[in-house]
Design a protein around this motif. Structure first.
Motif, mmCIF file in Angstrom:
data_model
loop_
_atom_site.group_PDB
_atom_site.id
_atom_site.type_symbol
_atom_site.label_atom_id
_atom_site.label_comp_id
_atom_site.label_asym_id
_atom_site.label_seq_id
_atom_site.Cartn_x
_atom_site.Cartn_y
_atom_site.Cartn_z
ATOM 1 N N ALA A 248 0.905 -1.352 0.004
ATOM 2 C CA ALA A 248 -0.090 -0.021 -0.028
ATOM 3 C C ALA A 248 0.965 1.235 -0.204
ATOM 4 C CB ALA A 248 -0.853 0.091 1.054
ATOM 5 N N ASP B 295 2.480 1.731 -3.475
ATOM 6 C CA ASP B 295 1.775 2.383 -4.382
ATOM 7 C C ASP B 295 0.897 3.642 -4.106
ATOM 8 O OD1 ASP B 295 2.535 0.057 -5.807
ATOM 9 O OD2 ASP B 295 0.467 -0.865 -5.451
ATOM 10 N N ALA B 296 0.752 3.983 -2.892
ATOM 11 C CA ALA B 296 0.014 5.154 -2.560
ATOM 12 C C ALA B 296 0.325 5.525 -1.064
ATOM 13 C CB ALA B 296 -1.640 4.974 -2.667
ATOM 14 N N ARG C 141 -1.838 7.984 0.985
ATOM 15 C CA ARG C 141 -3.223 7.361 1.480
ATOM 16 C C ARG C 141 -3.014 6.475 2.434
ATOM 17 N NH1 ARG C 141 -7.200 7.020 2.642
ATOM 18 N NH2 ARG C 141 -9.278 6.149 1.545
ATOM 19 N N PHE D 200 -3.148 8.326 5.487
ATOM 20 C CA PHE D 200 -4.429 8.830 6.259
ATOM 21 C C PHE D 200 -5.128 7.660 6.555
ATOM 22 C CE2 PHE D 200 -3.676 12.250 2.796
ATOM 23 C CZ PHE D 200 -3.562 13.067 3.773
ATOM 24 N N LEU D 201 -4.735 6.508 6.416
ATOM 25 C CA LEU D 201 -5.392 5.251 6.838
ATOM 26 C C LEU D 201 -5.072 5.089 8.452
ATOM 27 C CD1 LEU D 201 -5.691 2.294 4.396
ATOM 28 C CD2 LEU D 201 -7.504 4.275 4.914
ATOM 29 N N TYR E 292 -1.589 4.493 9.503
ATOM 30 C CA TYR E 292 -0.309 3.826 9.571
ATOM 31 C C TYR E 292 0.852 4.944 9.616
ATOM 32 C CZ TYR E 292 -3.009 -0.259 8.378
ATOM 33 O OH TYR E 292 -3.830 -0.911 8.336
ATOM 34 N N ARG F 134 -10.539 10.619 5.319
ATOM 35 C CA ARG F 134 -10.524 11.559 4.106
ATOM 36 C C ARG F 134 -10.501 10.846 2.882
ATOM 37 N NH1 ARG F 134 -5.887 15.816 1.980
ATOM 38 N NH2 ARG F 134 -7.030 16.519 0.455
ATOM 39 N N LYS F 135 -11.704 11.101 1.945
ATOM 40 C CA LYS F 135 -11.305 10.550 0.530
ATOM 41 C C LYS F 135 -11.067 11.684 -0.342
ATOM 42 C CE LYS F 135 -14.253 10.385 -2.640
ATOM 43 N NZ LYS F 135 -13.486 10.288 -3.995
ATOM 44 N N PHE F 136 -10.063 11.149 -1.193
ATOM 45 C CA PHE F 136 -9.520 12.239 -2.114
ATOM 46 C C PHE F 136 -10.196 12.420 -3.288
ATOM 47 C CE2 PHE F 136 -5.930 10.562 0.444
ATOM 48 C CZ PHE F 136 -5.141 11.664 0.522
ATOM 49 N N THR G 267 -8.207 7.168 -4.836
ATOM 50 C CA THR G 267 -6.847 6.547 -4.436
ATOM 51 C C THR G 267 -7.110 5.328 -3.519
ATOM 52 O OG1 THR G 267 -6.405 8.884 -3.681
ATOM 53 C CG2 THR G 267 -4.278 7.480 -4.289
ATOM 54 N N VAL G 268 -6.987 4.284 -4.338
ATOM 55 C CA VAL G 268 -7.335 2.925 -3.858
ATOM 56 C C VAL G 268 -5.810 2.182 -4.166
ATOM 57 C CG1 VAL G 268 -9.526 2.770 -4.121
ATOM 58 C CG2 VAL G 268 -8.256 1.970 -5.844
ATOM 59 N N PHE G 269 -5.405 0.969 -3.298
ATOM 60 C CA PHE G 269 -4.214 0.365 -3.307
ATOM 61 C C PHE G 269 -4.524 -0.596 -4.531
ATOM 62 C CE2 PHE G 269 -4.646 1.286 1.130
ATOM 63 C CZ PHE G 269 -3.566 2.529 0.934
ATOM 64 N N ALA H 125 -7.833 -0.642 5.736
ATOM 65 C CA ALA H 125 -8.509 0.529 6.301
ATOM 66 C C ALA H 125 -9.212 0.343 7.982
ATOM 67 C CB ALA H 125 -9.630 0.754 5.306
ATOM 68 N N GLU I 228 -13.314 3.664 -2.129
ATOM 69 C CA GLU I 228 -12.707 4.504 -1.228
ATOM 70 C C GLU I 228 -13.813 5.094 -0.017
ATOM 71 O OE1 GLU I 228 -10.915 7.768 -2.949
ATOM 72 O OE2 GLU I 228 -9.336 8.116 -1.179
ATOM 73 N N MET J 171 -13.705 2.175 2.274
ATOM 74 C CA MET J 171 -12.491 2.201 3.375
ATOM 75 C C MET J 171 -12.663 3.244 4.057
ATOM 76 S SD MET J 171 -9.657 1.830 0.279
ATOM 77 C CE MET J 171 -8.290 1.950 1.181
#
Lengths: 375, 277, 531
Positions: free
Chosen positions: A237, A240-241, A244, A247-248, A250, B111-113, B117-119, B131, B183, B186
């Protein structure tokens, strides 16, 4: 248990099976088949295979950070070399008074530089357990400090690659200095024995080959366990981002640091296995060229598969052995060409090719990194 | 040490079963409080003396022309951008300006962008797993395993977002709308107190939009939701209170009808469209 | 012996300088003079030297110089000859009397007229004084230079007279200094004043000696003057360090600035950048091979040629490799590294694995003496100037041309620029060509400072990256400031840390600096940069 998880994976079963079979085969062909027989594997070749296996372990370490964390380290040769130097220091102390100058404590090069006593950082290396511990701790500590600084300030991508390269370059310059106390440009050499076994005997060589194989297998399992865990998925994760993942909730930098340190320790282990098999360690292992070559092994084999790294390391080094024997001038052309061709035409490497054929035959989705694992 | 500790902890607390009990202090009203916030990029004031309050359980829509500072505002709340001056508080207890992104996320702000943006290399299921509220330190993550209730919660969210069929497929193959849904899913896994949703319906079909509206209005009350959106129809369908941003500060605030009849708002939007034309 | 010399000097003072042009003395007399040299006794040789000086023969200086250098020899047939070049197996010689070219002679047919150290000293001071009357200013300067610390009582008088006559300020200054040193040695406290502020080493040596003089006032004055000089010297050393630092920095700037352009605009790490520098250097070498005997012209022509060669090579790399790796910077890094290996090996097998020498044209060699303690080498000064010119030109291109505008637009936001009708591909090709061409220019400049070999580029690539990262990507000013300051830092560290350690310290410093400011000295700000 997360550690035993990999045994459920087909690719891991296959890898460990092939590795064990190869180790057994080489041992049998070396020991049982008499010398002179066309199938006999001589000590030189066993030694060569042992060297390949330690390189393969190094490649696995690089794939762990590059494939799963997206960190292109151009300085992993530094961890390899430091592990090698730790082993070399132990082997140096084992020489005892059998050196040219016959000093019971000081290695030859220190006598030559007319040093009075051992520098503090050489203390303890006369004990095997201490030396072997340092093989892991010294590169680990360097990775911890460097990684802590780099990841905390979110140095990523090409910037990180460049400063890892600068790191190994600076270390190379430093180790070339005689004042550093690591033998200067000659490095450490003339080793006699390890744990009491004569390094020049065929049995020891076979033993080192088998030890490299075991280390590779164990490290492979450890890496698979890591990438198969939830932590491994956090790494993918992050790769790749990164934003993001943050923001989860981690703390990305701590995950990066953890994996980076594990990888550095594995690289150190590889170096420690490499040194007794080639009989020398010198600052050229720190050269940026070597570090970037390791990356090629991984790229050629296929990143983010781990077994691809092993395939790549063995293929490239076998090619190198052949080339440098037959037409040494052409080796750099071949190496350069491989860099270009692999990145442009074979982004997933040999493993990608294999997976593609495999997939076509079975018509099923391949083992993408971090697939959901059913317990 | 910490490995054993966290093992013990894991047996005792099923994070996801515990109702969202964040330490946020909302007894005195607002869950989000921004005062006199200013951010400058190379001399350009992206946010200029912004004042904004969001009440607990409220669903708030934020609209405004391009460059009004909507995304930058979200960056500030989530800790990605530090303002030059101003105050940003989450409840009455937490000063967000002293925290980093993971801390803020753990506190309960999801937050949702704008761009989904997902993995992409991970499966839909794994995206939700990551998540999910859990102990997100390194070693606990290394040994973490999913148990029954956790799976059920993920399944539930998969159903809610209509992605159950695709649970094993890598997120990279999803359509744009599906990624938006993933998203949002998540976000739900995080059980946040405050959701920041940036353009949730961009690229969605009419039906998908309706479902999104349903989902967001359903969340309001339990959680506070801030939606940034361009699609006026969508905003009208969900909004109770609308804030209009312009040049980094609040231009108008009120119900959709009030806002739309505000002469300043009309001027800003018409002026913009004349320039664009 | 001295009186003879004095006599001769007095004669010369009366006789106008044109007297030198009068027809030479009779050859027989000359042979007699030289024969007197070919004896075993060294004191006798000394007298013979004085006789030659007194002879007023206009060939005398040549003989004395040749004698000093061991090139005055006697052939088997008894003729005196002067060896022109004694480096090979057979030596080209000329007749000592007529100056006639006698072709080459075997060294076995020649007999050297030997001298000892005492004679050598005598010859040196004699030649120095002879030269003081030469119509050639350069000869007078060198001669005056040699006199520093060598003046004795006999010479003091004539020198004083000469100072009055001398037209060249530099010669006059030197003679005054030489005289002052002599006076100081005599214990003249007035002389200290003359020496105060002089940076010449012989002045310092004299003052140093004077500090231990029995005359307390003199010793004190000398000590004070010395302290003054030391202070002055420190300043000069600092200036020298700064100059070397700036010079090294200018090389870094040249090497890095092309990289800054390609990296900044395309986000591409071009590991073959060092080899493009190497190509520029080899182009210079090639031009000099094509134009033998005209190194200056070749160098000037190499500037456009080096630019073109490197630019075309760069464009070829972009078209054949990089364009297929869009958006994958790490893969680009690996692929271009492969290209760099291939280019290196091409040069190794195609030209030679050994270093090639590039000739420095005359107008670039030598140095400019600012004062006695500080002289600046010309080639470094040219490179510094060249770097600044290249930088200014690049600034102009970026700020004032359509290409520059498009390049900046693509740097800021590629997608947006493309949608506004900028052909990003064309911009990529042109920027890559430009960046690579500048690397070629760096190679041309480097060929004047270091050896040209297949590893030339490798030695600069890491440094160049450091400069770009330190300065902040996409900012040419940042590259300039970073390059120059890194050069200076390195030079400042070198004296007490040694070259290698200084380099390590700089690397570690940058590694730490990047942690503190990941986007360099002059970061790009704003949302676009966050990507």
């Amino acid at each position: 248990m997360w550690l035993t998880q990999p045994f459920n994976e087909r690719s891991t079963q296959l890898f460990i099976g092939v590795l064990l079979a190869a180790m057994t085969l080489v041992t049998l062909l070396h020991v049982v088949v008499p010398a002179g027989h066309p199938l006999h594997v001589n000590a030189y070749t066993v030694n060569l295979f042992g060297k390949y296996l330690s390189y393969a372990l190094l490649a696995v370490a690089v794939d762990l950070v590059w494939g799963y964390l997206g960190i292109l380290s151009l300085g992993h040769g530094a961890f390899f070399a430091i592990g090698g130097y730790a082993m070399g220091m132990y082997l140096m102390r084992q020489i005892g008074d059998r050196g040219t100058y016959g000093d019971p404590v000081l290695p030859d090069f220190m006598v030559f530089l007319s040093w009075e006593s051992l520098p503090w950082y050489w203390l303890g290396f006369d004990m095997a357990w201490f030396g072997f511990l340092m093989v892991l701790l010294a590169p680990g500590a360097l990775a911890l400090v460097f990684g802590f600084l780099a990841f905390r300030s979110r140095v990523t991508g090409v910037y990180l690659s460049i400063i890892t390269q600068a790191l190994t370059f600076a270390l190379m310059l430093a180790f070339y200095r005689n004042e550093m106390g690591f033998g200067g440009s000659d490095g450490l050499t003339d080793f006699r024995d390890i744990l009491g076994f004569n390094l020049r005997s065929n049995e020891t060589r076979l033993g080192l080959f088998l030890a490299s194989g075991v280390a590779l297998g164990a490290s492979y399992l450890l890496c698979r366990a890591i990438v198969g865990s939830k932590l491994g998925r956090v790494c993918v994760a992050t790769r790749d981002a990164e934003a993001r993942t943050r923001f989860l909730g981690y703390r990305v930098e701590r995950f990066q640091l953890f994996v980076f340190v594990v990888s550095a320790m594995l690289a150190g282990l590889a170096g420690a296995l490499y040194v007794p098999q080639v009989g020398i360690i010198n600052p050229s292992e720190f050269s940026p060229l070597f570090s970037i070559e390791i990356v090629l092994w991984v790229a050629l084999g296929g990143r983010a598969t781990l077994y691809g790294a092993v395939i790549g390391a063995i293929l490239v080094n076998y090619a190198k052995t052949v080339f440098t024997g037959v037409m040494p001038d052409a080796w750099l052309f071949a190496l350069g060409g491989m860099f270009v061709l692999v990145t442009v035409f074979l982004p997933k490497g040999v493993a990608g090719l294999l997976a593609y054929r495999f997939k076509r035959r079975r018509d099923e989705s391949d083992a993408a990194p971090g697939q959901e694992v059913t317990p | 040490m910490s490995l054993i500790q966290s093992l013990a902890q894991r047996d005792r607390v099923f994070d996801f079963m515990v109702p969202a009990e964040s330490p946020v202090d909302v007894r005195h009203g607002p869950i989000l409080y921004m005062e006199d916030v200013t951010v400058t990029f190379d001399g350009f004031k992206a946010i200029n003396d912004l004042n904004l309050t969001v009440d607990d359980g409220e669903l708030r829509c934020i609209i405004g022309p391009n460059g009004a500072g909507k995304t930058t505002m979200m960056d500030i709340i989530t800790g990605k951008t530090r303002p030059d001056q101003g105050k940003v508080w989450f409840g009455a207890r937490h000063n967000l300006l002293t925290m980093n992104e993971p801390e803020i996320a753990t506190l309960g702000i999801g937050r949702k962008f704008q761009k989904p943006t997902v993995f992409e290399a991970l499966s839909v299921f794994e995206n939700l797993e990551l998540a999910m509220t859990a102990d997100k330190r390194v070693l606990p993550t290394l040994i973490a395993r999913l148990d029954g209730p956790a799976r059920e919660w993920i399944d539930e969210v998969l159903e809610m977002t209509g992605l159950a069929e695709l649970r094993r497929r890598p997120a990279g193959i999803l359509s744009h709308g599906q990624k938006q849904w993933l998203e949002i899913g998540m976000l739900l896994m995080q059980r946040p107190r405050l959701l920041l949703v940036d353009e949730p319906v961009a690229g969605m079909t009419e039906q998908e939009m309706e479902r999104t509206a349903e989902l967001l209005t359903g969340l309001a009350g339990k959680q506070s939701v801030v939606v940034v959106e361009h699609d006026m129809g969508f905003v009208r369908s969900i909004a109770r209170k609308v804030t209009v941003l312009h040049q980094g500060s609040v231009l108008a605030e009120g119900s959709m009808d009030q806002v739309q009849s505000d002469p300043r708002v009309i001027e800003v939007y018409l002026g913009e469209s004349e320039e664009a034309a | 012996m001295r009186s003879l010399l004095l006599l001769w000097l007095l004669v010369l003072l009366v006789v106008p300088l044109t007297a030198h042009a009068q027809p030479s003395a009779d050859d027989e007399a000359a042979i007699e003079l030289l024969e007197a040299l070919d004896v075993d006794s060294f004191p006798a040789k000394g007298e013979a030297i004085d006789a030659i000086v007194a002879s007023d023969d206009e060939r005398a200086r040549g003989w004395l110089q040749a004698l000093l250098d061991g090139r005055l020899q006697r052939a088997d047939d008894g003729r005196f000859v002067i060896v022109l070049d004694n480096s090979g197996r057979d030596w080209p010689v000329e007749d000592a009397l007529s100056g006639e070219d006698l072709g080459e002679m075997s060294r076995r047919d020649l007999d050297r007229i030997g001298i000892n150290n005492a004679l050598r000293n005598q010859l040196r001071s004699v030649i120095a004084v002879v030269d003081l009357y030469s119509p050639n200013v350069d000869q007078r300067r060198t001669s005056a230079e040699r006199l520093l610390g060598e003046v004795d009582e006999d010479l003091a008088g004539p020198i004083e007279a000469l100072i009055e006559e001398e037209e060249d300020a530099r010669v006059r200054q030197r003679l005054t200094l030489a005289l002052a040193i002599h006076r100081l040695e005599q214990g003249d406290i007035q002389a200290v004043e003359h020496l105060d502020g002089s940076l010449h080493s012989s002045a310092r040596i004299a003052l140093n000696r004077a500090t231990s003089s029995d005359d307390e006032a003199l010793a004190q004055a000398a000590t004070a003057a010395l302290a003054n000089i030391e202070q002055n010297l420190r300043l000069n050393r600092a200036a020298e360090t700064l100059y070397f630092g700036l010079s090294m920095g200018s090389v870094l700037v040249l090497a890095a600035i092309g990289l800054a352009i390609t990296f900044g605009v395309m986000g591409v790490i071009n590991m073959a950048h060092g080899e493009l520098i190497m190509l520029g250097a080899y182009t210079t070498w090639m031009m000099q091979q094509l134009l033998p005997g005209q190194p200056g012209l070749a160098l000037i022509l190499a500037i456009p040629a080096g630019f073109m060669v490197a630019a075309l090579a760069g464009i070829a790399i972009e078209r054949s490799v990089i364009q297929f790796l869009k958006g994958r910077p790490l893969e680009t890094l690996l692929a271009t590294f492969g290209v760099s290996l291939i280019l290196q090996q091409l040069v190794r097998t195609g030209i030679s694995p050994l270093n090639r020498t590039v000739v420095t044209p005359e107008w670039m060699s030598g140095s400019v003496a600012i004062n006695d303690a500080l002289s600046l080498t010309l080639n470094r000064m040219y490179v510094l100037g060249f770097a600044l010119v290249v930088f200014a030109a690049l600034m102009l291109v970026m700020r004032r041309t359509r290409l520059g505008l498009e390049v900046r637009a693509v740097t800021q936001n590629r997608a947006m620029a493309r949608s506004m009708g900028i052909r990003a591909t064309r911009v990529d090709i042109l920027t890559f060509g430009l960046g690579s061409g500048v690397a070629g220019l760096a190679g041309v400049a480097l060929s004047q400072l270091t050896n040209v070999g297949p590893n030339l580029g490798q030695n600069y690539i890491i440094d160049s990256f450091m400069v770009v990262v330190f300065g902040g990507v996409g900012n040419l000013w940042g590259t300039l400031v970073a390059g120059l300051s890194l050069g200076v830092i390195n030079q400042v560290l070198e004296p007490w840390a040694g070259a290698v350690l200084a380099k390590i310290i700089v690397l570690v410093f940058i590694i730490l600096f990047i942690q503190k400011r990941p986007r360099g000295l002059f970061p790009q700000k704003g949302r676009a940069a966050e990507g």
